[in-house]
Design a protein around this motif. Sequence first.
Motif, PDB file in Angstrom:
ATOM      1  N   GLU A 236      13.940  30.575   8.405  1.00 56.35           N
ATOM      2  CA  GLU A 236      14.642  29.472   7.752  1.00 56.35           C
ATOM      3  C   GLU A 236      13.873  28.151   7.837  1.00 56.35           C
ATOM      4  O   GLU A 236      14.316  27.141   7.282  1.00 56.35           O
ATOM      5  CB  GLU A 236      16.035  29.321   8.342  1.00 56.35           C
ATOM      6  CG  GLU A 236      16.907  30.538   8.057  1.00 56.35           C
ATOM      7  CD  GLU A 236      18.279  30.460   8.690  1.00 56.35           C
ATOM      8  OE1 GLU A 236      18.594  29.461   9.359  1.00 56.35           O
ATOM      9  OE2 GLU A 236      19.045  31.421   8.517  1.00 56.35           O
TER      10      GLU A 236
ATOM     11  N   PRO B 275      11.947  23.603   6.203  1.00 58.87           N
ATOM     12  CA  PRO B 275      12.799  24.120   5.126  1.00 58.87           C
ATOM     13  C   PRO B 275      12.555  23.496   3.753  1.00 58.87           C
ATOM     14  O   PRO B 275      12.827  24.128   2.739  1.00 58.87           O
ATOM     15  CB  PRO B 275      14.221  23.818   5.594  1.00 58.87           C
ATOM     16  CG  PRO B 275      14.133  23.533   7.037  1.00 58.87           C
ATOM     17  CD  PRO B 275      12.737  23.092   7.329  1.00 58.87           C
TER      18      PRO B 275
ATOM     19  N   ASP C 275      10.901  25.570   0.984  1.00 57.44           N
ATOM     20  CA  ASP C 275      11.582  26.717   0.383  1.00 57.44           C
ATOM     21  C   ASP C 275      11.702  26.470  -1.120  1.00 57.44           C
ATOM     22  O   ASP C 275      12.744  26.051  -1.623  1.00 57.44           O
ATOM     23  CB  ASP C 275      12.957  26.901   1.032  1.00 57.44           C
ATOM     24  CG  ASP C 275      13.770  28.015   0.412  1.00 57.44           C
ATOM     25  OD1 ASP C 275      13.189  28.861  -0.301  1.00 57.44           O
ATOM     26  OD2 ASP C 275      15.002  28.027   0.627  1.00 57.44           O
TER      27      ASP C 275
END
Length: 131
Positions: free
Chosen positions: A65, A80, A83
């Motif tokens: 994550e 993150p 992403d």
Amino acid sequence: SGILGMASGLPGAVMVDGTGASGVVLSVDSHLDGSGQVVDTDLLGETIAHEVGHQLGLFHLTESEGDDFDPIADTPECPPNHDDNGDGVVDADECIGLGGDNFMFWAPGNVRQDAVSSTQSDVLWFSPVVK
């Protein structure tokens, strides 16, 4: 299941036979190419290096994550906000230049994962099993 391999410890019980933390396991089936008949030896080699790295004391640089990182100061981190596809997971291809090419990144990608930091090298070099 897509699991390429597992190390039994972090670090594992190196030089101690017969414990639950004494080895590394690899899934050959998960390393088969698209035909299902031929082992992807590049991926298998990267997996072996990765799992042995765990066994000798190395953590993932970045977890899936992008919110948990290894304690080594000279390894890159992929947060993150990288992403790009919004699936809640930072993958190796989204983390080029941020550890996606390091052999201890949490998952394989389309990039060769053969980078190692100086401190990662030291951890491996000073492992009792190497001496």
